[in-house]
Write an enzyme that holds these catalytic residues in place. Sequence first.
Site, PDB file in Angstrom:
ATOM      1  N   ASN A  76     -37.213 -19.206 -27.151  1.00 32.57           N
ATOM      2  CA  ASN A  76     -38.190 -18.855 -28.191  1.00 32.57           C
ATOM      3  C   ASN A  76     -39.479 -19.663 -28.007  1.00 32.57           C
ATOM      4  O   ASN A  76     -40.396 -19.578 -28.811  1.00 32.57           O
ATOM      5  CB  ASN A  76     -37.616 -19.056 -29.605  1.00 32.57           C
ATOM      6  CG  ASN A  76     -37.429 -20.521 -29.950  1.00 32.57           C
ATOM      7  OD1 ASN A  76     -37.537 -21.395 -29.088  1.00 32.57           O
ATOM      8  ND2 ASN A  76     -37.143 -20.803 -31.213  1.00 32.57           N
ATOM      9  N   VAL A  97     -32.391 -17.640 -30.441  1.00 33.02           N
ATOM     10  CA  VAL A  97     -30.947 -17.367 -30.330  1.00 33.02           C
ATOM     11  C   VAL A  97     -30.176 -17.588 -31.629  1.00 33.02           C
ATOM     12  O   VAL A  97     -28.965 -17.354 -31.678  1.00 33.02           O
ATOM     13  CB  VAL A  97     -30.271 -18.209 -29.215  1.00 33.02           C
ATOM     14  CG1 VAL A  97     -30.796 -17.803 -27.849  1.00 33.02           C
ATOM     15  CG2 VAL A  97     -30.446 -19.705 -29.456  1.00 33.02           C
ATOM     16  N   TYR A 115     -28.268 -33.250 -35.055  1.00 30.08           N
ATOM     17  CA  TYR A 115     -28.043 -32.902 -33.645  1.00 30.08           C
ATOM     18  C   TYR A 115     -26.567 -33.091 -33.293  1.00 30.08           C
ATOM     19  O   TYR A 115     -25.912 -32.187 -32.780  1.00 30.08           O
ATOM     20  CB  TYR A 115     -28.927 -33.779 -32.762  1.00 30.08           C
ATOM     21  CG  TYR A 115     -28.848 -33.440 -31.290  1.00 30.08           C
ATOM     22  CD1 TYR A 115     -29.310 -32.221 -30.816  1.00 30.08           C
ATOM     23  CD2 TYR A 115     -28.322 -34.349 -30.374  1.00 30.08           C
ATOM     24  CE1 TYR A 115     -29.244 -31.914 -29.461  1.00 30.08           C
ATOM     25  CE2 TYR A 115     -28.257 -34.050 -29.026  1.00 30.08           C
ATOM     26  CZ  TYR A 115     -28.727 -32.837 -28.567  1.00 30.08           C
ATOM     27  OH  TYR A 115     -28.652 -32.530 -27.224  1.00 30.08           O
ATOM     28  N   THR A 146     -39.812 -25.423 -27.930  1.00 32.66           N
ATOM     29  CA  THR A 146     -40.034 -26.640 -27.130  1.00 32.66           C
ATOM     30  C   THR A 146     -40.027 -26.307 -25.640  1.00 32.66           C
ATOM     31  O   THR A 146     -40.447 -27.118 -24.834  1.00 32.66           O
ATOM     32  CB  THR A 146     -38.973 -27.728 -27.428  1.00 32.66           C
ATOM     33  OG1 THR A 146     -37.679 -27.197 -27.156  1.00 32.66           O
ATOM     34  CG2 THR A 146     -39.052 -28.196 -28.865  1.00 32.66           C
ATOM     35  N   PHE A 188     -36.571 -27.798 -19.953  1.00 28.81           N
ATOM     36  CA  PHE A 188     -36.470 -28.743 -18.831  1.00 28.81           C
ATOM     37  C   PHE A 188     -35.252 -28.422 -17.951  1.00 28.81           C
ATOM     38  O   PHE A 188     -35.388 -28.035 -16.784  1.00 28.81           O
ATOM     39  CB  PHE A 188     -36.437 -30.156 -19.413  1.00 28.81           C
ATOM     40  CG  PHE A 188     -35.925 -31.230 -18.493  1.00 28.81           C
ATOM     41  CD1 PHE A 188     -36.395 -31.335 -17.193  1.00 28.81           C
ATOM     42  CD2 PHE A 188     -34.983 -32.149 -18.947  1.00 28.81           C
ATOM     43  CE1 PHE A 188     -35.921 -32.336 -16.348  1.00 28.81           C
ATOM     44  CE2 PHE A 188     -34.506 -33.151 -18.117  1.00 28.81           C
ATOM     45  CZ  PHE A 188     -34.968 -33.239 -16.820  1.00 28.81           C
ATOM     46  N   TYR A 200     -13.290 -19.906 -29.802  1.00 29.80           N
ATOM     47  CA  TYR A 200     -13.452 -18.639 -29.059  1.00 29.80           C
ATOM     48  C   TYR A 200     -12.549 -18.629 -27.826  1.00 29.80           C
ATOM     49  O   TYR A 200     -12.043 -17.592 -27.414  1.00 29.80           O
ATOM     50  CB  TYR A 200     -14.921 -18.422 -28.661  1.00 29.80           C
ATOM     51  CG  TYR A 200     -15.687 -17.615 -29.696  1.00 29.80           C
ATOM     52  CD1 TYR A 200     -15.962 -18.157 -30.948  1.00 29.80           C
ATOM     53  CD2 TYR A 200     -16.092 -16.312 -29.439  1.00 29.80           C
ATOM     54  CE1 TYR A 200     -16.646 -17.417 -31.912  1.00 29.80           C
ATOM     55  CE2 TYR A 200     -16.778 -15.564 -30.394  1.00 29.80           C
ATOM     56  CZ  TYR A 200     -17.046 -16.115 -31.619  1.00 29.80           C
ATOM     57  OH  TYR A 200     -17.706 -15.385 -32.567  1.00 29.80           O
ATOM     58  N   ARG A 227     -39.141 -38.951 -25.842  1.00 27.33           N
ATOM     59  CA  ARG A 227     -38.028 -39.688 -25.253  1.00 27.33           C
ATOM     60  C   ARG A 227     -38.535 -40.801 -24.348  1.00 27.33           C
ATOM     61  O   ARG A 227     -39.687 -40.822 -23.922  1.00 27.33           O
ATOM     62  CB  ARG A 227     -37.085 -38.741 -24.509  1.00 27.33           C
ATOM     63  CG  ARG A 227     -36.241 -37.980 -25.509  1.00 27.33           C
ATOM     64  CD  ARG A 227     -35.191 -37.148 -24.844  1.00 27.33           C
ATOM     65  NE  ARG A 227     -35.762 -35.963 -24.244  1.00 27.33           N
ATOM     66  CZ  ARG A 227     -35.020 -34.988 -23.705  1.00 27.33           C
ATOM     67  NH1 ARG A 227     -33.716 -35.097 -23.691  1.00 27.33           N
ATOM     68  NH2 ARG A 227     -35.586 -33.924 -23.191  1.00 27.33           N
TER      69      ARG A 227
END
Length: 313
Positions: free
Chosen positions: A32, A57, A145, A35, A11, A159, A186
Amino acid sequence: MRILITGGAGFIGSHLCDRLLAEGHEVIAMDNLSTGNVENIAHLAGHERFHFIKHDVTNYIYVPGPVDAVLHLASLPSPVDYLNYPIQTLKVGALGTHKTLGLALEKGARYLLASTSEVYGDPLVHPQHEDYWGNVNPVGPRGVYDESKRFAEALTMAYHRYHGVDTRIARIFNTYGPRMRADDGRVVPNFICQALRGEPLTVYDDGSRTRSFCYIDDLVEGLIRLLFSDETRPVNLGNPQEMTILEFAHKVLEVTGSSSPITFVHPTDERTKDDPKVRCPDITRARETLGWEPRVPLEEGLRRTVEYFRGRV
Ligand code: UDP
């Protein structure tokens, strides 16, 4: 610039691809397609500055040639998705961030992490400003999450501090607009699709929880400004117009002109466990450092989103 966007078929990612291409950049979308949806980027096929790489990823990332910026948006950001795919959610937030940061370090690229208002958990400070550390239940269903994104922020800062990577952290609050998945669970796609189908709008519990909804174009503008700013601290990006979910249901009925009833549902699964009772961004930092604030009123944003879903329901 040559820019890699993970979650580029999603999205928000696909809207970012559009915007960066329009500004003359070269864009590599990586996804990938778990979703994400190729339909979101189908119109870019054949564009001379657009490339698509189908890749997960959480595995080592190889991108040939130079990369000037890495935008890590790959994620499973819907509560229903992260309840159904808890381990993938943790992996993309943690391992995916590690791999993309490693790539940015290797390429000498600027890095932007798409973080979330969920780092604040069920907040005890309201509205939420960036200095608040949050109230997250690490072992609850949303923990997969929330903690992966908190880890992602910590790794991004490591990093930055240790390797000197030029990093940005966007804390994205509830965002809506065309290209959301109709079935992502959602509240925005649920209510709009229910209204368009003439089905009852499923307000969970008593509908008194609050959210603040930001239209996609405003969010993309904020992300771009952040990317090209010097701000390395986290920045909230969201619309501070707060409302209860019940008020939002009425707003959707008004904009769609639907006569659907509102029904109060008490989910028996873990869908509403640890569901934040309130959420509203304090956007002082974004205003001051990026000169950014949302411009699209809810009614207007909803109208555009309803148009998108009308063709799909
Ligand atoms: N919600 C609801 N009905 C639905 C879907 C969601 O009442 O059909 C509520 C949910 O419990 C939460 C709010 O709407 O309080 C926003 O949920 P969403 O899944 O959109 O995202 P969240 O902000 O929780 O990440």
